[in-house]
Design a protein around this motif. Structure first.
Motif, PDB file in Angstrom:
ATOM      1  N   ASP A 141       0.822  -1.211   0.000  1.00 36.62           N
ATOM      2  CA  ASP A 141       0.000   0.000   0.000  1.00 36.62           C
ATOM      3  C   ASP A 141       0.858   1.265   0.000  1.00 36.62           C
ATOM      4  O   ASP A 141       0.547   2.237  -0.693  1.00 36.62           O
ATOM      5  CB  ASP A 141      -0.928   0.014   1.210  1.00 36.62           C
ATOM      6  CG  ASP A 141      -2.035  -1.023   1.105  1.00 36.62           C
ATOM      7  OD1 ASP A 141      -2.279  -1.518  -0.014  1.00 36.62           O
ATOM      8  OD2 ASP A 141      -2.635  -1.351   2.151  1.00 36.62           O
ATOM      9  N   ALA A 142       1.929   1.250   0.782  1.00 38.18           N
ATOM     10  CA  ALA A 142       2.780   2.435   0.868  1.00 38.18           C
ATOM     11  C   ALA A 142       3.517   2.699  -0.442  1.00 38.18           C
ATOM     12  O   ALA A 142       3.767   3.854  -0.795  1.00 38.18           O
ATOM     13  CB  ALA A 142       3.782   2.276   2.001  1.00 38.18           C
ATOM     14  N   LEU A 143       3.855   1.640  -1.159  1.00 38.55           N
ATOM     15  CA  LEU A 143       4.664   1.801  -2.362  1.00 38.55           C
ATOM     16  C   LEU A 143       3.868   1.637  -3.648  1.00 38.55           C
ATOM     17  O   LEU A 143       4.439   1.540  -4.729  1.00 38.55           O
ATOM     18  CB  LEU A 143       5.830   0.806  -2.333  1.00 38.55           C
ATOM     19  CG  LEU A 143       6.775   0.983  -1.142  1.00 38.55           C
ATOM     20  CD1 LEU A 143       7.841  -0.093  -1.138  1.00 38.55           C
ATOM     21  CD2 LEU A 143       7.401   2.363  -1.131  1.00 38.55           C
ATOM     22  N   ASP A 144       2.540   1.619  -3.557  1.00 34.48           N
ATOM     23  CA  ASP A 144       1.688   1.458  -4.738  1.00 34.48           C
ATOM     24  C   ASP A 144       1.237   2.837  -5.226  1.00 34.48           C
ATOM     25  O   ASP A 144       0.074   3.213  -5.115  1.00 34.48           O
ATOM     26  CB  ASP A 144       0.485   0.579  -4.397  1.00 34.48           C
ATOM     27  CG  ASP A 144      -0.308   0.201  -5.645  1.00 34.48           C
ATOM     28  OD1 ASP A 144       0.282   0.204  -6.733  1.00 34.48           O
ATOM     29  OD2 ASP A 144      -1.518  -0.080  -5.512  1.00 34.48           O
ATOM     30  N   ARG A 145       2.183   3.592  -5.747  1.00 32.16           N
ATOM     31  CA  ARG A 145       1.925   4.940  -6.264  1.00 32.16           C
ATOM     32  C   ARG A 145       2.783   5.156  -7.492  1.00 32.16           C
ATOM     33  O   ARG A 145       3.650   4.356  -7.826  1.00 32.16           O
ATOM     34  CB  ARG A 145       2.285   5.984  -5.215  1.00 32.16           C
ATOM     35  CG  ARG A 145       1.482   5.876  -3.945  1.00 32.16           C
ATOM     36  CD  ARG A 145       1.945   6.896  -2.959  1.00 32.16           C
ATOM     37  NE  ARG A 145       1.204   6.753  -1.710  1.00 32.16           N
ATOM     38  CZ  ARG A 145       1.009   7.731  -0.882  1.00 32.16           C
ATOM     39  NH1 ARG A 145       1.490   8.924  -1.130  1.00 32.16           N
ATOM     40  NH2 ARG A 145       0.330   7.538   0.224  1.00 32.16           N
ATOM     41  N   SER A 146       2.588   6.278  -8.126  1.00 31.15           N
ATOM     42  CA  SER A 146       3.427   6.606  -9.283  1.00 31.15           C
ATOM     43  C   SER A 146       4.847   6.921  -8.797  1.00 31.15           C
ATOM     44  O   SER A 146       5.058   7.245  -7.627  1.00 31.15           O
ATOM     45  CB  SER A 146       2.858   7.814 -10.030  1.00 31.15           C
ATOM     46  OG  SER A 146       2.994   8.981  -9.245  1.00 31.15           O
ATOM     47  N   ASN A 147       5.793   6.839  -9.690  1.00 32.28           N
ATOM     48  CA  ASN A 147       7.187   7.104  -9.316  1.00 32.28           C
ATOM     49  C   ASN A 147       7.372   8.522  -8.778  1.00 32.28           C
ATOM     50  O   ASN A 147       8.139   8.740  -7.852  1.00 32.28           O
ATOM     51  CB  ASN A 147       8.110   6.869 -10.510  1.00 32.28           C
ATOM     52  CG  ASN A 147       8.372   5.408 -10.734  1.00 32.28           C
ATOM     53  OD1 ASN A 147       8.185   4.589  -9.835  1.00 32.28           O
ATOM     54  ND2 ASN A 147       8.796   5.063 -11.935  1.00 32.28           N
ATOM     55  N   ALA A 148       6.671   9.485  -9.355  1.00 28.38           N
ATOM     56  CA  ALA A 148       6.792  10.866  -8.892  1.00 28.38           C
ATOM     57  C   ALA A 148       6.284  11.006  -7.451  1.00 28.38           C
ATOM     58  O   ALA A 148       6.922  11.647  -6.624  1.00 28.38           O
ATOM     59  CB  ALA A 148       6.014  11.802  -9.812  1.00 28.38           C
ATOM     60  N   ASP A 149       5.132  10.388  -7.161  1.00 29.66           N
ATOM     61  CA  ASP A 149       4.607  10.438  -5.795  1.00 29.66           C
ATOM     62  C   ASP A 149       5.523   9.709  -4.819  1.00 29.66           C
ATOM     63  O   ASP A 149       5.721  10.161  -3.681  1.00 29.66           O
ATOM     64  CB  ASP A 149       3.210   9.816  -5.733  1.00 29.66           C
ATOM     65  CG  ASP A 149       2.137  10.743  -6.273  1.00 29.66           C
ATOM     66  OD1 ASP A 149       2.441  11.930  -6.507  1.00 29.66           O
ATOM     67  OD2 ASP A 149       0.990  10.273  -6.457  1.00 29.66           O
ATOM     68  N   LEU A 150       6.069   8.576  -5.233  1.00 31.26           N
ATOM     69  CA  LEU A 150       6.980   7.831  -4.374  1.00 31.26           C
ATOM     70  C   LEU A 150       8.183   8.678  -3.989  1.00 31.26           C
ATOM     71  O   LEU A 150       8.545   8.764  -2.816  1.00 31.26           O
ATOM     72  CB  LEU A 150       7.459   6.551  -5.062  1.00 31.26           C
ATOM     73  CG  LEU A 150       6.502   5.384  -5.102  1.00 31.26           C
ATOM     74  CD1 LEU A 150       7.093   4.252  -5.918  1.00 31.26           C
ATOM     75  CD2 LEU A 150       6.176   4.908  -3.709  1.00 31.26           C
ATOM     76  N   LEU A 151       8.802   9.292  -4.978  1.00 34.61           N
ATOM     77  CA  LEU A 151      10.004  10.065  -4.707  1.00 34.61           C
ATOM     78  C   LEU A 151       9.720  11.354  -3.943  1.00 34.61           C
ATOM     79  O   LEU A 151      10.527  11.778  -3.124  1.00 34.61           O
ATOM     80  CB  LEU A 151      10.729  10.382  -6.020  1.00 34.61           C
ATOM     81  CG  LEU A 151      11.285   9.163  -6.756  1.00 34.61           C
ATOM     82  CD1 LEU A 151      11.914   9.589  -8.075  1.00 34.61           C
ATOM     83  CD2 LEU A 151      12.279   8.415  -5.903  1.00 34.61           C
ATOM     84  N   GLN A 152       8.574  11.964  -4.194  1.00 37.11           N
ATOM     85  CA  GLN A 152       8.279  13.239  -3.557  1.00 37.11           C
ATOM     86  C   GLN A 152       7.679  13.088  -2.162  1.00 37.11           C
ATOM     87  O   GLN A 152       8.004  13.851  -1.263  1.00 37.11           O
ATOM     88  CB  GLN A 152       7.322  14.048  -4.432  1.00 37.11           C
ATOM     89  CG  GLN A 152       7.085  15.445  -3.906  1.00 37.11           C
ATOM     90  CD  GLN A 152       6.266  16.275  -4.882  1.00 37.11           C
ATOM     91  OE1 GLN A 152       5.815  15.790  -5.905  1.00 37.11           O
ATOM     92  NE2 GLN A 152       6.084  17.534  -4.557  1.00 37.11           N
ATOM     93  N   TYR A 153       6.808  12.104  -1.963  1.00 43.73           N
ATOM     94  CA  TYR A 153       6.065  12.024  -0.708  1.00 43.73           C
ATOM     95  C   TYR A 153       6.463  10.844   0.182  1.00 43.73           C
ATOM     96  O   TYR A 153       6.527  10.984   1.397  1.00 43.73           O
ATOM     97  CB  TYR A 153       4.562  11.942  -0.990  1.00 43.73           C
ATOM     98  CG  TYR A 153       4.046  13.126  -1.750  1.00 43.73           C
ATOM     99  CD1 TYR A 153       4.054  14.400  -1.192  1.00 43.73           C
ATOM    100  CD2 TYR A 153       3.569  12.993  -3.041  1.00 43.73           C
ATOM    101  CE1 TYR A 153       3.598  15.496  -1.896  1.00 43.73           C
ATOM    102  CE2 TYR A 153       3.108  14.082  -3.756  1.00 43.73           C
ATOM    103  CZ  TYR A 153       3.124  15.329  -3.173  1.00 43.73           C
ATOM    104  OH  TYR A 153       2.676  16.408  -3.879  1.00 43.73           O
TER     105      TYR A 153
END
Length: 190
Positions: free
Chosen positions: A146-158
């Motif tokens: 759940d924590a890592l199921d995002r777009s690459n931009a969201d992962l790196l930024q948030y």
């Protein structure tokens, strides 16, 4: 740090800076150094002192630089936050794939059918192989996905800044992978 090593270090420091210390100054510095470096092995303290003297400009700043060099030497074998981030991403993708197969009836392979319970056990195994700092940050295999199921931009930024902060705050022992059953330490990466 032993008393003999401390004496040698004080002599080296005085010779390096070319300013002899008074008896009171020498006593005060030796007490401060002994208190700050009491748990440091002699070989690490000596190597760190040599490196600290190359970057230190003021004798009063030496202890700070010396301790920073000791931390660098002691953390040389530790995985970095980026290593742990990469490992967490890979584990999350494997767990996510296994969750898909577990919810869609399993998977038929050449050796037989893998059931949902097989995939759940594999997920627990993958999650258990992560270092304690990563497991504590994620909470569970599903929490990791759940924590890592995002777009690459969201992962790196948030997400990654919070991950790095949590991993950096963890003890050094929690950053290492758990030991394997035979007593050998697991390795990060391939």
């Amino acid at each position: 740090m032993t008393v003999e090593c401390l004496k040698n270090a004080l002599a080296l420091i005085e010779n390096y800076f070319g300013r002899p210390l008074s008896t009171d100054e020498r006593t005060a510095r030796s007490q401060i150094y002994a208190a700050a470096l009491k748990d440091i092995p002699d070989d690490v303290a000596a190597a760190a002192l040599t490196k600290a003297l190359t970057v230190c400009r003021y004798q009063n700043q030496l202890l700070v630089d010396w301790c920073a060099e000791i931390r660098k030497l002691q953390s040389a074998g530790q995985p970095t936050a980026n290593d742990l981030w990469t490992q967490a991403i890979v584990a999350a993708r494997k767990i996510e794939r296994n969750q898909y197969y577990a919810t869609h009836g399993g998977l038929v392979t050449a050796t037989g059918k893998l059931t949902a319970e097989d995939f759940r056990a594999e997920n627990r195994s993958i999650f258990g192989a992560l270092p304690a700092a990563v497991r504590e940050w994620a909470g569970s295999p599903a929490g990791l996905v759940d924590a890592l199921d995002r777009s690459n931009a969201d992962l790196l930024q948030y997400v990654k800044p919070g991950f790095v902060k949590a991993v950096d705050a963890a003890k050094d022992a929690d950053r290492m992978p758990p030991a394997l059953p035979g007593g050998a330490a697991a390795q990060i990466g391939g």
